[in-house]
Design a protein around this motif. Structure first.
Motif, PDB file in Angstrom:
ATOM      1  N   ILE A  63       0.763  -1.132  -0.120  1.00 54.32           N
ATOM      2  CA  ILE A  63       0.197  -0.454  -0.354  1.00 54.32           C
ATOM      3  C   ILE A  63       0.804   1.344   0.142  1.00 54.32           C
ATOM      4  O   ILE A  63       0.749   2.638  -0.953  1.00 54.32           O
ATOM      5  CB  ILE A  63      -0.910   0.168   1.309  1.00 54.32           C
ATOM      6  N   PHE A  64       1.794   1.221   0.952  1.00 52.23           N
ATOM      7  CA  PHE A  64       2.428   2.313   1.180  1.00 52.23           C
ATOM      8  C   PHE A  64       4.009   2.466  -0.374  1.00 52.23           C
ATOM      9  O   PHE A  64       5.077   2.337   0.443  1.00 52.23           O
ATOM     10  CB  PHE A  64       3.305   2.614   2.174  1.00 52.23           C
ATOM     11  N   ASN A  65       3.305   2.245  -1.168  1.00 52.54           N
ATOM     12  CA  ASN A  65       4.734   2.097  -2.032  1.00 52.54           C
ATOM     13  C   ASN A  65       5.483   3.411  -2.758  1.00 52.54           C
ATOM     14  O   ASN A  65       4.248   4.191  -3.104  1.00 52.54           O
ATOM     15  CB  ASN A  65       4.702   1.145  -3.610  1.00 52.54           C
ATOM     16  N   LYS A  66       6.530   3.838  -2.404  1.00 55.99           N
ATOM     17  CA  LYS A  66       6.954   4.788  -2.568  1.00 55.99           C
ATOM     18  C   LYS A  66       7.365   5.036  -4.591  1.00 55.99           C
ATOM     19  O   LYS A  66       7.534   6.435  -5.107  1.00 55.99           O
ATOM     20  CB  LYS A  66       7.977   5.515  -2.067  1.00 55.99           C
ATOM     21  N   LEU A  67       7.244   4.424  -5.260  1.00 54.14           N
ATOM     22  CA  LEU A  67       7.841   4.089  -6.462  1.00 54.14           C
ATOM     23  C   LEU A  67       7.104   5.231  -7.264  1.00 54.14           C
ATOM     24  O   LEU A  67       6.714   5.083  -7.924  1.00 54.14           O
ATOM     25  CB  LEU A  67       8.302   2.948  -6.664  1.00 54.14           C
ATOM     26  N   GLN A  68       5.710   4.515  -7.022  1.00 55.66           N
ATOM     27  CA  GLN A  68       4.721   5.422  -7.913  1.00 55.66           C
ATOM     28  C   GLN A  68       4.669   6.732  -8.245  1.00 55.66           C
ATOM     29  O   GLN A  68       4.018   7.333  -8.980  1.00 55.66           O
ATOM     30  CB  GLN A  68       3.435   4.942  -6.954  1.00 55.66           C
ATOM     31  N   TYR A  69       5.245   7.701  -6.811  1.00 56.61           N
ATOM     32  CA  TYR A  69       5.197   8.551  -6.663  1.00 56.61           C
ATOM     33  C   TYR A  69       6.423   9.044  -7.696  1.00 56.61           C
ATOM     34  O   TYR A  69       6.067  10.805  -8.424  1.00 56.61           O
ATOM     35  CB  TYR A  69       5.461   9.540  -5.767  1.00 56.61           C
ATOM     36  N   GLY A  70       7.478   8.818  -8.203  1.00 55.45           N
ATOM     37  CA  GLY A  70       8.453   9.092  -8.588  1.00 55.45           C
ATOM     38  C   GLY A  70       9.478  10.153  -8.243  1.00 55.45           C
ATOM     39  O   GLY A  70      10.203  10.684  -8.395  1.00 55.45           O
ATOM     40  N   MET A  71       9.016  10.348  -6.828  1.00 55.39           N
ATOM     41  CA  MET A  71      10.373  11.519  -6.114  1.00 55.39           C
ATOM     42  C   MET A  71      10.199  10.656  -4.613  1.00 55.39           C
ATOM     43  O   MET A  71       9.885   9.733  -4.288  1.00 55.39           O
ATOM     44  CB  MET A  71       9.584  12.941  -5.987  1.00 55.39           C
ATOM     45  N   GLU A  72      10.947  11.778  -3.623  1.00 53.67           N
ATOM     46  CA  GLU A  72      11.129  11.320  -2.508  1.00 53.67           C
ATOM     47  C   GLU A  72       9.766  11.770  -1.202  1.00 53.67           C
ATOM     48  O   GLU A  72       9.134  12.393  -1.677  1.00 53.67           O
ATOM     49  CB  GLU A  72      12.477  11.830  -1.455  1.00 53.67           C
TER      50      GLU A  72
END
Length: 586
Positions: free
Chosen positions: A205-214
């Motif tokens: 759920i808290f996957n950060k890759l989908q944002y493309g940024m930190e």
């Protein structure tokens, strides 16, 4: 002074004109596009990035709501009004050990069935509040269970939802979400259910890759306190957070951008993005624009290069005409074009026209003399000048001693040398064939085996003239190609197309690879010496080149184990016209 300034403003050089056109047609549009992009693209890109962040954050919120709903649905099946809950009531109220054992087995079976049909559910068990006694766990529980220490962020009537925390499953060390639910069983007021999500669900759920940024996530409970944090240094658990703003809004705390999505249950999920990372996304878009601008400039340069080629073609044709001059021509009035490059080439053409004609004639004469000297040098190498008187003396001495074989051999050798050292560049086919027969007689004595040579030529063609000493090197080539006893050499001379003579010499020897045959046609090829060719083939090639130029053609066809065939095609030279090659070269 005035002329210099005028030349800088209004260039007469074609190259400068193209440079100026390139500057005005490429750089000015790019500059205008850059100004427009600076005033409008920043807002467009910022809105696009913000919309993407909110879309991802909304997906996180929806996923969390689905997880909580799934926990609620699964826990209802373990409550008193569910099948498992009734078995729990029977188990707790029955005092008979055997019946309790049967009920315990049924409860464990039902709980395992619930886990297998719902893969998003992990650890679950019943416990007694106050004593924290654990009943019927489906997995191994970590020591020190106490739900009071878990980060609660939503409380309902009989349930409490806990934000991401370390799993109580002793076999893993991942973050999970969990729920506790009170079981309304008569006489058991302290019975509760504890249930966790599957141990990998929270990380998904808290996957950060989908944002493309930190980015770091927070969960804010209904009391506006941080219940879960991925950035404990700035936003620790229990920290009082700002009041909820408009859904989908963006705020700023210090040097960080804050985006949030609120649930209908009162809790919020928050994305914290450093300002540097957020602006870096916009910078990437501008770098892409710069790359496109650079590509546009390269395309413009390519078009300018094409224009340059189009303009320089007349100059190329003019230079080609200068190189192709072979005779003196009348001098015409020089007419300038008004362009520096064309005018320069025209002046050069006008001044050097006569000089070029003379140089071409001198070069042709020198090359012709050089080729003739090379041919004469090879003839002297191929045919060493034996003293005819000495051979005659030996022949008469052999005849006086009754040695007829030696007499015949020396007579034949004398005729061959006399023919080879004779004057004239051409000979009749009849003369060439007679010399060839004498040469073959000598070769039979030399190699001590018999080989058959067959000559095919029409009688009316015997007076046609061909280059002197042409057949002997070709037949010698057949001998060197490995024919053995009873070997066969075919000499076929025919007139084709009324103006050409074709000479073909073939054998049934061991042959050679096609690559070797092709290399033998090159004058400076050391493989001839290795093949035993000596200088015979270079003599043939250079003689054909000298007498006929491009009008003669030679081709070698050979294959290992299948023999070799050499075919020569030359123009017809009739009897009494030995100097016809002069007409061919002129």
């Amino acid at each position: 002074m005035f002329k210099s300034v005028r030349k800088m403003i209004v260039p007469t050089s074609l190259k400068r004109k193209l440079i100026y056109v390139l500057l005005f047609s490429t750089l000015i549009p790019l500059l205008l596009i850059g100004i427009i992009s600076y005033t409008s693209m920043h807002t467009i890109l910022e809105n696009k990035i913000t919309s993407g962040i909110h879309s991802n954050l909304k997906q996180v919120r929806v996923s969390l709501e689905n997880v909580l709903g799934n926990l609620n649905y699964a826990s209802q099946q373990l409550a008193f009004d569910g099948r498992v809950g009734k078995d729990i009531y029977a188990y707790m109220s029955d005092e008979h050990p055997y019946d309790r054992k049967i009920l315990a087995g049924e409860i464990e079976t039902e709980m395992n069935l619930l886990t297998s049909t719902n893969p998003n559910i992990g650890l679950m068990f019943y416990y007694m509040k106050g004593t924290n006694q654990i009943l019927f766990p489906n997995l191994l529980v970590r020591d020190g269970f106490n739900p009071e220490h878990l980060p609660a962020f939503t409380k309902l009537q009989n349930m409490i939802y806990y934000g991401p925390h370390q799993t109580l499953n002793a076999q893993f060390n991942r973050s999970v979400m969990s729920l506790t639910r009170k079981i309304d069983v008569p006489g058991l007021e302290q019975l509760y259910i504890y249930m966790e999500t599957e141990n990998r669900l929270v990380d998904t759920i808290f996957n950060k890759l989908q944002y493309g940024m930190e980015v770091n996530h927070l969960i804010v409970d209904t009391d506006n306190q941080v219940a879960y944090t991925e950035q404990p240094s700035s936003f620790p658990v229990g920290m009082k957070f700002a009041e909820p703003g408009e859904s989908g809004s963006r705020g700023i705390i210090g040097s960080e951008y804050i985006f949030e999505e609120a649930s209908n249950q009162g809790w919020r999920v928050v994305a914290v993005i450093p300002a540097e990372s957020y602006k870096h996304e916009i910078l990437n878009w501008f770098l892409q624009f710069i790359a496109v601008a650079f590509l546009s400039l390269c395309v413009s340069l390519a078009f300018a290069w094409l224009i340059w080629r189009t303009v320089t073609r007349p100059l190329t044709r003019l230079n080609r005409e200068i190189r192709s001059i072979t005779q003196n021509q009348s001098v015409n009035t020089l007419q300038l074009t008004g362009t520096d490059e064309f005018d320069y080439s025209l002046r050069r053409f006008h001044d050097m026209k006569n000089t070029i004609v003379e140089l071409i004639d001198d070069i042709k004469t020198s090359e012709r003399k050089k080729t003739r000297l090379e041919v004469e040098k090879m003839i002297s190498q191929i045919n060493p000048h034996f003293v005819h008187n000495t051979l005659d003396t030996i022949r008469w001495q052999a005849r006086l001693n009754g040695q007829e074989d030696i007499d015949h051999l020396i007579s034949t050798l004398n005729r061959v040398l006399h023919y080879n050292l004779g004057k004239g560049e051409t000979a009749s086919i009849q003369e060439e064939l007679n010399a060839l027969k004498d040469y073959m007689t000598l070769q039979e004595v030399r190699y001590q085996f018999h080989f058959d040579i067959r000559i095919s030529v029409e009688p009316e063609q015997l007076e046609l003239r061909i280059p002197r000493f042409m057949l002997q090197p070709l037949v010698e080539n057949a001998l060197y190609h490995g024919i053995g006893d009873d070997g066969l050499i075919l000499v076929d001379i025919s007139q084709i197309e009324a103006h050409s003579i074709q000479i073909e010499v073939s054998d049934n020897g061991v042959g050679m690879a096609p690559e070797e045959a092709e290399q033998l046609l090159h004058e400076d090829n050391p493989s001839r010496t290795r093949r035993g060719m000596g200088i015979g083939m270079p003599y043939v090639i250079r003689t054909l080149k000298y007498l006929y130029g491009d009008a003669a053609n030679i081709h070698i066809k050979s294959k290992t184990g299948e023999g070799t065939s050499i075919t020569i095609t030359i123009p017809v030279i009739h009897a009494g016209k030995e100097n016809d090659h002069a007409c061919i070269h002129s």
